[in-house]
Write an enzyme that holds these catalytic residues in place. Sequence first.
Site, PDB file in Angstrom:
ATOM      1  CG  HIS A 134      -5.349 -95.760   1.963  1.00 59.04           C
ATOM      2  ND1 HIS A 134      -4.097 -95.420   1.913  1.00 59.04           N
ATOM      3  CD2 HIS A 134      -6.128 -94.708   2.043  1.00 59.04           C
ATOM      4  CE1 HIS A 134      -3.877 -93.931   1.949  1.00 59.04           C
ATOM      5  NE2 HIS A 134      -5.090 -93.594   1.900  1.00 59.04           N
ATOM      6  CE  LYS A 230      -6.643 -89.916   6.909  1.00 61.02           C
ATOM      7  NZ  LYS A 230      -6.383 -91.158   6.399  1.00 61.02           N
TER       8      LYS A 230
END
Length: 373
Positions: A134, A230
Amino acid sequence: MPALDTILQQKLQQLDEQKARRSPIASLRGKKAQVEKAKNALISFACNDYLGLSQHPDVVANAKEAIEKYGAGAGASRLITGNNEQYDELEGLLAKHKKTDAACVFGSGYLANLGIIPALAGKKDVIFADKLSHACLLDGAKLSSATLLRFAHNDLEHLANLLKTNRHKYDKCLFLSEAIFSMDGDRAPINELAQMAKENDGSLMIDHAHSLFADEEFPDDIIHMGTLSKAIGSYGGYVCGSQILIDYIKTTARSLIYSTALPPATLAASIAALRIIEADKNLCEIPLNHARYFTKLLDLPQAQSAIVPVVFGSNEKVLQAAKILEEKGFWVSSIRPPTVPENTARLRITFSAAHDKSQIEQLAAIIKSEGWL
Ligand SMILES: *Cc1c(COP(=O)(O)O)cnc(C)c1O
């Protein structure tokens, strides 16, 4: 027009021509994966709220209570007066979940990586990162001023070669990878990476941003980081590890020290979410089971996580596909370079405990009838 605006306007035009311009769209999220976009009611297969906890009544209630008790903002960084008493409980829950001595909560997952990596690696050190890591892992590595070497995705042989030719030139060595890759939904070989880190006198940090907080066993001595925004449905980032590591991070990580602490209601939401997960482990299994049901319906390779990509290649095609899905009542995100490598633009479909089976069947039926596979 100011000179800078003239230059930026040209750049925006270029992005438009490449169908690569991005802009935030106002959206209203509701219960059961509903989301309203420009007054259209859609079912979202685009959120990372994997367990539906951002809408859970207990999570919302705990946040409300905290805002009444403590106010809206933290008022200062954690090292000044922002270290609300809830941090202790939240860090305790995270350390317990990852079976480590201690944990540290950051402002976000992004801030966590920008803080942790430069705290652990410097000029004389080397970082080996999976090529598909990421953006914030790579940004943290760049900020650290350590030498950054990227190995081909999940390719242990490539990593071994890079180690052989480079490891001896540096002091400390840090490996970076993701438990579940955010745009592909596949998993890193964590046990093998941990073994290689050990053999090379290095450390391994795994980014768990897309993990579902199910019970999992990990090798000892690895550093775990992740997000509370998340599966936990709230906001914030965390790192779990040894007491010494956490003590060191708390006194050196710049993104922790020089940024305001999280709002108390946000901490309360995370705590409530972790308690729900502790009490109901089955909840964490649902998104993966949904994803597997979907891949079975479409004869795709079995899903390894709650994320299933459908690769189109061209930006134009994927935007068109997302538009068709929207017309049929579904919001699926189209992901384009530079978030993913050139010519691999894709639909990124995410599954949540908030979905029901019929929604998954409808989505699969559209993809089948459009002939996108
Ligand atoms: C989303 C994400 C982050 C950042 O977490 P935030 O809390 O949203 O800042 C970090 N790493 C990975 C792999 C992610 O997908």
